[in-house]
Design a protein around this motif. Structure first.
Motif, PDB file in Angstrom:
ATOM      1  N   ARG A 238      49.167 -15.363  35.426  1.00  0.00           N
ATOM      2  CA  ARG A 238      50.132 -16.112  34.607  1.00  0.00           C
ATOM      3  C   ARG A 238      49.788 -15.868  33.143  1.00  0.00           C
ATOM      4  O   ARG A 238      48.688 -16.180  32.683  1.00  0.00           O
ATOM      5  CB  ARG A 238      50.085 -17.600  34.942  1.00  0.00           C
ATOM      6  N   LEU A 239      50.728 -15.328  32.409  1.00  0.00           N
ATOM      7  CA  LEU A 239      50.517 -14.915  31.020  1.00  0.00           C
ATOM      8  C   LEU A 239      51.264 -15.865  30.093  1.00  0.00           C
ATOM      9  O   LEU A 239      52.477 -16.041  30.210  1.00  0.00           O
ATOM     10  CB  LEU A 239      50.995 -13.477  30.817  1.00  0.00           C
ATOM     11  N   HIS A 242      52.111 -16.243  22.442  1.00  0.00           N
ATOM     12  CA  HIS A 242      53.105 -16.712  21.479  1.00  0.00           C
ATOM     13  C   HIS A 242      54.412 -15.910  21.584  1.00  0.00           C
ATOM     14  O   HIS A 242      55.457 -16.391  21.151  1.00  0.00           O
ATOM     15  CB  HIS A 242      52.548 -16.602  20.060  1.00  0.00           C
ATOM     16  N   LYS A 243      54.343 -14.721  22.167  1.00  0.00           N
ATOM     17  CA  LYS A 243      55.524 -13.880  22.264  1.00  0.00           C
ATOM     18  C   LYS A 243      56.145 -13.853  23.651  1.00  0.00           C
ATOM     19  O   LYS A 243      57.342 -13.605  23.780  1.00  0.00           O
ATOM     20  CB  LYS A 243      55.176 -12.441  21.837  1.00  0.00           C
ATOM     21  N   ILE A 244      55.356 -14.074  24.674  1.00  0.00           N
ATOM     22  CA  ILE A 244      55.874 -13.922  26.028  1.00  0.00           C
ATOM     23  C   ILE A 244      55.180 -14.922  26.951  1.00  0.00           C
ATOM     24  O   ILE A 244      54.027 -15.291  26.742  1.00  0.00           O
ATOM     25  CB  ILE A 244      55.665 -12.481  26.542  1.00  0.00           C
ATOM     26  N   SER A 245      55.930 -15.366  27.942  1.00  0.00           N
ATOM     27  CA  SER A 245      55.401 -16.237  28.984  1.00  0.00           C
ATOM     28  C   SER A 245      55.988 -15.755  30.306  1.00  0.00           C
ATOM     29  O   SER A 245      57.208 -15.809  30.504  1.00  0.00           O
ATOM     30  CB  SER A 245      55.764 -17.699  28.707  1.00  0.00           C
ATOM     31  N   ALA A 246      55.127 -15.269  31.202  1.00  0.00           N
ATOM     32  CA  ALA A 246      55.626 -14.663  32.434  1.00  0.00           C
ATOM     33  C   ALA A 246      54.589 -14.784  33.526  1.00  0.00           C
ATOM     34  O   ALA A 246      53.388 -14.976  33.264  1.00  0.00           O
ATOM     35  CB  ALA A 246      55.978 -13.193  32.198  1.00  0.00           C
ATOM     36  N   VAL A 285      46.046 -16.364  31.795  1.00  0.00           N
ATOM     37  CA  VAL A 285      45.651 -15.773  30.519  1.00  0.00           C
ATOM     38  C   VAL A 285      46.472 -16.444  29.423  1.00  0.00           C
ATOM     39  O   VAL A 285      47.699 -16.333  29.401  1.00  0.00           O
ATOM     40  CB  VAL A 285      45.879 -14.255  30.511  1.00  0.00           C
ATOM     41  N   SER A 286      45.798 -17.162  28.532  1.00  0.00           N
ATOM     42  CA  SER A 286      46.485 -17.865  27.447  1.00  0.00           C
ATOM     43  C   SER A 286      45.924 -17.408  26.107  1.00  0.00           C
ATOM     44  O   SER A 286      44.737 -17.132  25.975  1.00  0.00           O
ATOM     45  CB  SER A 286      46.329 -19.383  27.597  1.00  0.00           C
ATOM     46  N   GLU A 287      46.797 -17.334  25.138  1.00  0.00           N
ATOM     47  CA  GLU A 287      46.410 -16.921  23.792  1.00  0.00           C
ATOM     48  C   GLU A 287      45.961 -18.143  22.995  1.00  0.00           C
ATOM     49  O   GLU A 287      46.703 -19.123  22.882  1.00  0.00           O
ATOM     50  CB  GLU A 287      47.582 -16.221  23.099  1.00  0.00           C
ATOM     51  N   GLN A 288      44.756 -18.089  22.462  1.00  0.00           N
ATOM     52  CA  GLN A 288      44.175 -19.207  21.736  1.00  0.00           C
ATOM     53  C   GLN A 288      44.158 -18.916  20.237  1.00  0.00           C
ATOM     54  O   GLN A 288      44.032 -17.775  19.805  1.00  0.00           O
ATOM     55  CB  GLN A 288      42.753 -19.485  22.230  1.00  0.00           C
TER      56      GLN A 288
END
Length: 350
Positions: A238-239, A242-246, A285-288
């Motif tokens: 799971r991604l 800030h640009k994509i969530s999929a 996977v999350s962007e911090q």
């Protein structure tokens, strides 16, 4: 009375002042102090700029949990070119539940056999570090005048989220109550050639900018009885950025190839076999991003730390310099000489 109470309050607050000010007439400046101050201010500015770049940057955080979604379907994206004519090969998927997935979602496109010339990017394919840079394979060239003696199998199919086997072998697949088979009786053994190129193979939703492990893989064989096997472990991913969530899937792969020779004990069927299995863990996977308060705290720490450290170093260096040069001063009084003063029976030496 009120004025007296105010004066007492002000005097009490004045006594609690932790930052007393020194009159400028009592402050002595020096060239060494100015040099140290200039160095300290330069270091503060440099580290503050670097800390600002760190604040603007982001990093990936990986979290692991048990995948509880078993009812949804898994999408498999395929783009493989085989060095055989389309009427001689067939592709299908058989999962662990003995459920045959026909190749209705796949297309068979006759192409020329140019494996070494077109899309052979295995040695130069890499994941770019520049955001927005192209990471996909370039578009195919226009059709040439060469004979169409190869087959491009491309498209996508939806399967159950269980272990399965995608295989490309001789003959078109047929389904019967006891399993499935490929009609290979009318194909000459001399035409068997499973040299292939995997332009794209992925699981789940396609994410732009992601390079999969088998993209650009090319295998050349000169044997008619060659078996290629790819053992894949698929990890749900799971991604969230800030640009994509999929919701997509990553996978790791182990390759194996061998020649089928029944006389030597190497049994099997010639073809390309992709055996995949699902992992029970899901990766998130999350962007911090660094919060603003943490950036301000780190910035204050940099400025205060440099200011205090340079002050202590400057005082220590000055102390050592005075000791070495024999100019260490204790208090204001310095003896200039020796004099004798007599008072009755007592003598004083100054």
């Amino acid at each position: 009375m009120r004025r007296l109470s105010r004066k007492k309050a002000l005097s009490l607050v004045r006594e609690l002042d932790a930052f007393p000010k020194v009159s400028e007439s009592y402050v002595e400046t020096s060239a060494s102090g100015g040099t140290v101050s200039l160095i300290a201010f330069s270091a503060m500015a440099l580290l503050a700029i670097l800390e600002f770049f760190v604040y603007r940057d982001t990093w990936m955080k990986y979290e692991y949990s048990v995948d509880k979604d078993f009812s949804s379907k898994l999408r498999i994206n395929i783009d493989i070119t085989v060095a055989m004519k389309c009427q001689h090969v067939g592709a299908d998927i058989l999962d662990l539940a003995e459920t045959m997935i026909t190749s209705s979602g796949l297309q068979y496109e006759p192409v020329s056999n140019r494996l070494r010339e077109e899309h052979a990017l295995q040695e130069v394919l890499y994941k770019t570090l520049l955001k927005g840079g192209p990471t996909a394979l370039p578009p195919r060239e226009d059709a040439s005048m060469e004979p169409l003696n190869a087959c491009r199998i491309h498209g996508h199919v939806y399967v159950n989220k269980v272990a399965g086997n995608l295989h490309i072998t001789v003959g078109k697949p047929i389904h019967h109550p006891q399993g499935h088979a490929h009609i290979a009786a009318f194909v000459s053994h001399e035409t068997y050639n499973f040299s292939h190129r995997i332009d794209h193979l992925s699981f789940g939703e396609e994410i732009p900018g992601v390079i999969n492990p088998l993209d650009g893989t090319e295998k050349i064989t000169y044997s008619n009885n060659q078996m290629f096997q790819y053992f894949i472990t698929v990890v749900p991913t799971r991604l969230n950025t800030h640009k994509i969530s999929a919701d997509t899937h990553q996978f790791s792969v182990t390759e194996r190839e061998r020649v089928i020779n029944h006389a030597a004990g190497s049994h099997g069927v010639s073809g390309i076999f992709v055996k995949y299995d699902m992992s029970a863990l899901m990766v998130t996977v999350s962007e911090q991003h660094m919060p603003l308060w943490q950036f301000l705290v780190r910035l204050c720490g940099i400025i205060g730390g440099i200011f205090s450290t340079t002050g202590m170093l400057h005082g220590l260096v000055g102390f050592c310099f005075d000791v070495i040069c024999c100019r260490f001063k204790v208090g204001v009084y310095r003896p200039r000489g020796v004099s004798l003063f007599l008072c009755k029976d007592t003598a004083f030496v100054f």
